[in-house]
Design a protein around this motif. Structure first.
Motif, PDB file in Angstrom:
ATOM      1  N   ALA A  11       6.428  -4.281  17.309  1.00 26.84           N
ATOM      2  CA  ALA A  11       6.027  -2.891  17.617  1.00 26.84           C
ATOM      3  C   ALA A  11       7.085  -1.909  17.137  1.00 26.84           C
ATOM      4  CB  ALA A  11       5.809  -2.757  19.129  1.00 26.84           C
ATOM      5  N   LEU A  12       8.362  -2.278  17.336  1.00 21.00           N
ATOM      6  CA  LEU A  12       9.439  -1.406  16.842  1.00 21.00           C
ATOM      7  C   LEU A  12       9.397  -1.345  15.311  1.00 21.00           C
ATOM      8  CD1 LEU A  12      12.496  -2.356  19.116  1.00 21.00           C
ATOM      9  CD2 LEU A  12      11.299  -0.168  19.043  1.00 21.00           C
ATOM     10  N   GLY A  13       9.086  -2.489  14.698  1.00 24.72           N
ATOM     11  CA  GLY A  13       8.967  -2.546  13.234  1.00 24.72           C
ATOM     12  C   GLY A  13       7.888  -1.585  12.739  1.00 24.72           C
ATOM     13  N   GLN A  14       6.758  -1.577  13.436  1.00 30.44           N
ATOM     14  CA  GLN A  14       5.662  -0.663  13.056  1.00 30.44           C
ATOM     15  C   GLN A  14       6.115   0.798  13.164  1.00 30.44           C
ATOM     16  OE1 GLN A  14       2.822  -1.411  11.812  1.00 30.44           O
ATOM     17  NE2 GLN A  14       2.280  -3.516  12.413  1.00 30.44           N
ATOM     18  N   LYS A  15       6.927   1.077  14.205  1.00 33.65           N
ATOM     19  CA  LYS A  15       7.411   2.462  14.385  1.00 33.65           C
ATOM     20  C   LYS A  15       8.286   2.887  13.206  1.00 33.65           C
ATOM     21  CE  LYS A  15       7.553   3.276  19.340  1.00 33.65           C
ATOM     22  NZ  LYS A  15       8.387   3.329  20.542  1.00 33.65           N
ATOM     23  N   VAL A  16       9.205   1.989  12.817  1.00 34.36           N
ATOM     24  CA  VAL A  16      10.082   2.335  11.676  1.00 34.36           C
ATOM     25  C   VAL A  16       9.243   2.439  10.401  1.00 34.36           C
ATOM     26  CG1 VAL A  16      12.169   1.728  10.378  1.00 34.36           C
ATOM     27  CG2 VAL A  16      12.012   1.151  12.787  1.00 34.36           C
ATOM     28  N   LEU A  21       6.868   5.847   6.112  1.00 31.30           N
ATOM     29  CA  LEU A  21       5.697   6.524   5.536  1.00 31.30           C
ATOM     30  C   LEU A  21       5.896   8.042   5.562  1.00 31.30           C
ATOM     31  CD1 LEU A  21       2.987   5.634   4.351  1.00 31.30           C
ATOM     32  CD2 LEU A  21       1.971   5.921   6.615  1.00 31.30           C
ATOM     33  N   GLY A  22       6.586   8.510   6.595  1.00 29.42           N
ATOM     34  CA  GLY A  22       6.822   9.956   6.733  1.00 29.42           C
ATOM     35  C   GLY A  22       7.805  10.520   5.731  1.00 29.42           C
ATOM     36  N   VAL A  23       8.651   9.682   5.137  1.00 24.79           N
ATOM     37  CA  VAL A  23       9.652  10.227   4.200  1.00 24.79           C
ATOM     38  C   VAL A  23       9.327   9.956   2.728  1.00 24.79           C
ATOM     39  CG1 VAL A  23      11.589  10.243   5.841  1.00 24.79           C
ATOM     40  CG2 VAL A  23      11.169   8.194   4.458  1.00 24.79           C
ATOM     41  N   VAL A  24       8.300   9.112   2.464  1.00 27.32           N
ATOM     42  CA  VAL A  24       8.001   8.866   1.046  1.00 27.32           C
ATOM     43  C   VAL A  24       7.167  10.012   0.465  1.00 27.32           C
ATOM     44  CG1 VAL A  24       8.140   6.341   1.144  1.00 27.32           C
ATOM     45  CG2 VAL A  24       5.942   7.454   1.513  1.00 27.32           C
ATOM     46  N   LEU A  52       5.613  -2.043   4.259  1.00 26.83           N
ATOM     47  CA  LEU A  52       6.015  -0.880   3.446  1.00 26.83           C
ATOM     48  C   LEU A  52       4.818  -0.242   2.755  1.00 26.83           C
ATOM     49  CD1 LEU A  52       9.197  -2.407   1.770  1.00 26.83           C
ATOM     50  CD2 LEU A  52       9.076  -0.908   3.768  1.00 26.83           C
ATOM     51  N   PRO A  53       4.888   1.061   2.504  1.00 31.04           N
ATOM     52  CA  PRO A  53       3.835   1.705   1.715  1.00 31.04           C
ATOM     53  C   PRO A  53       3.769   1.077   0.318  1.00 31.04           C
ATOM     54  CG  PRO A  53       5.393   3.331   2.583  1.00 31.04           C
ATOM     55  CD  PRO A  53       5.962   1.994   2.888  1.00 31.04           C
ATOM     56  N   GLU A  54       2.611   1.181  -0.311  1.00 29.99           N
ATOM     57  CA  GLU A  54       2.434   0.527  -1.622  1.00 29.99           C
ATOM     58  C   GLU A  54       3.397   1.041  -2.684  1.00 29.99           C
ATOM     59  OE1 GLU A  54      -1.538   0.470  -3.111  1.00 29.99           O
ATOM     60  OE2 GLU A  54      -2.222  -0.881  -1.512  1.00 29.99           O
ATOM     61  N   ASN A  55       3.829   2.294  -2.531  1.00 32.42           N
ATOM     62  CA  ASN A  55       4.702   2.859  -3.566  1.00 32.42           C
ATOM     63  C   ASN A  55       6.191   2.600  -3.306  1.00 32.42           C
ATOM     64  OD1 ASN A  55       4.526   4.593  -1.364  1.00 32.42           O
ATOM     65  ND2 ASN A  55       4.909   6.438  -2.575  1.00 32.42           N
TER      66      ASN A  55
END
Lengths: 371, 51
Positions: A11-16, A21-24, A52-55
């Motif tokens: 759950a903590l991993g999902q939060k990070v 996602l918020g900074v890419v 991680l996001p795809e990019n």
């Protein structure tokens, strides 16, 4: 976060991951290299890349000590191991690294007295227990392991152990990073710095990366949350237009490293003018030999070694994997001719090798994805 | 790979350290003032950091 189970908390991993996602920046592709094989292992073991996001692409670096040992050095080790009266000692995963005519394990099967040890200190104990035999320790590893070899050689000399020597293959992390940054094959946006190497050398040796190449470095621990946190810190630096060395692993890594370890290394070792890295070729001042003060404990001076350069097998693409140019599964022999049981390349031998880590953990997720 | 180990006995520059029931003799020459009960980051039988 204090305890190890918290550093592995999904759950903590999902939060990070959400913070990442918020900074890419949408539409921008990020390439982040994890330098250390320990990070590669954790990334695949815990599926960090799936969060991680795809990019945001993770690129695996050259920081697996076993992976970078060239075939010629394995052949040199086997030549020493075959000398009459020699007990040849090395770490367990080194036994399975292929030379031009098989591995150390094959040489052991043919009669050489080759023994696995957990540390150089174990090898020194064997030398003390068997004073009529010559005991050689095949030393490998980056700056994390070099202090152990240095202290054992200092102890051997202080205790007057004459039948012990070391074949030194220790390498240093900064020169290959500089070589990668100079390489036209690869465009990297930032680095996850090696956590355990940094306990010895500190953070300062990585300052050239932001200063000379304009890339951020974040030294990270080895738990999945550490790695995710470090990726967030790198992407945040890029987003804010900053570029510096940061230390995510402050609970372990002092910024100045371990000065006593550096002093021990400076006493026992000297820089080699050049050293061959498997798949990467010769890199200047990238490896250590025993200093002249410790010459009498240098196995390469005590025994004759062939010292012949041996080209990697044509099918093996470890060099491209180690440089991050291709992914393990893009190698022509990955998972078919080359598996952990029958490795052609070194990256498939050590658990820290990108190919072995991916073979053991990552391929199942990818197979599902492909289907 | 480095592991966290707890010091159970100190003999000059060597210490007996334990992790998950496994005991090893560890060089502690690189660390100051190591005592029983300290937790060390150990790699290849050398204490690199006192945690």
């Amino acid at each position: 976060v204090r305890f190890v189970d918290e550093f592995r908390d999904g759950a903590l991993g999902q939060k990070v991951a959400a913070q990442i996602l918020g900074v890419v920046e949408p539409g921008r592709h990020y390439k982040v290299m994890e330098v250390c094989g320990g990070h590669t292992h954790s990334i695949y073991r815990y599926g960090v890349d799936d969060l991680l996001p795809e990019n945001v692409e993770l690129v695996h670096g050259p920081g697996c000590p076993v992976c970078v040992i060239p075939m010629g050095r394995v052949d040199d080790g086997i030549a020493i191991a075959r000398e009459p009266g020699v007990i040849f000692t090395c770490f367990g995963d080194m036994l399975r690294v292929p030379g031009s005519n098989g591995t150390l394990l094959d040489a052991k099967a043919r009669g050489a007295d080759i023994r696995m040890v957990y540390s150089p200190l174990d090898a020194l104990r064997i030398a003390k227990a068997e004073p009529d035999r010559e005991v050689v320790f095949f030393a490998i590893g980056f700056e994390t392991t070099a202090p152990s070899t240095a202290l054992t050689l200092m102890r051997a000399r202080a205790e007057g152990v004459k039948n012990f020597s070391c074949m030194c293959n220790h390498v240093t992390i900064v020169p290959p990073l500089r070589a990668l940054l100079e390489s036209p094959d690869l465009r990297l946006d930032g680095f996850i710095g090696p956590g355990h190497v940094s306990t010895v050398v500190g953070a300062r040796p990585f300052e050239f990366i932001p200063a000379d190449y304009g890339r951020p470095v974040v030294i990270a621990g080895f738990e999945p949350l550490d790695i995710l946190h470090a990726i967030h810190m790198i992407l945040a630096q890029l987003g804010e237009g900053r570029c510096e060395v940061e230390n995510q692993y402050t609970r372990v890594v002092p910024y100045d490293g371990n000065p006593a370890a550096l002093r021990a290394m400076a006493e026992v070792f000297a820089l080699r003018p050049h050293f061959e890295w498997r798949g990467l070729g010769f890199i200047s001042q990238s490896a250590l030999r025993l200093s002249d003060a410790y010459a009498e404990l240098d196995a390469e001076r005590r025994f004759s070694v062939p010292g012949v350069r041996v080209a990697d097998p044509k099918a093996c693409q470890c060099g491209e994997v180690l440089k991050g140019v291709i992914k393990p599964w893009e190698c022509k022999v990955f998972g078919t001719a080359c598996t952990p049981e029958h490795a052609i390349g070194t990256c498939m031998v050590s658990p820290e090798g990108a190919c072995a880590a991916y073979y053991n953990y990552g391929r199942f997720a990818r197979e599902k994805e492909v289907v | 790979v480095a592991v966290e180990m707890r010091v159970v006995e100190v003999n000059d520059l060597l210490a007996v350290c334990e992790a998950e029931g496994e005991a090893r003799e560890v060089e502690v020459a690189l660390l100051d003032d190591v005592r029983e009960g300290d937790v060390l980051l150990v790699h290849a039988d050398v204490g690199l950091v006192k945690l």
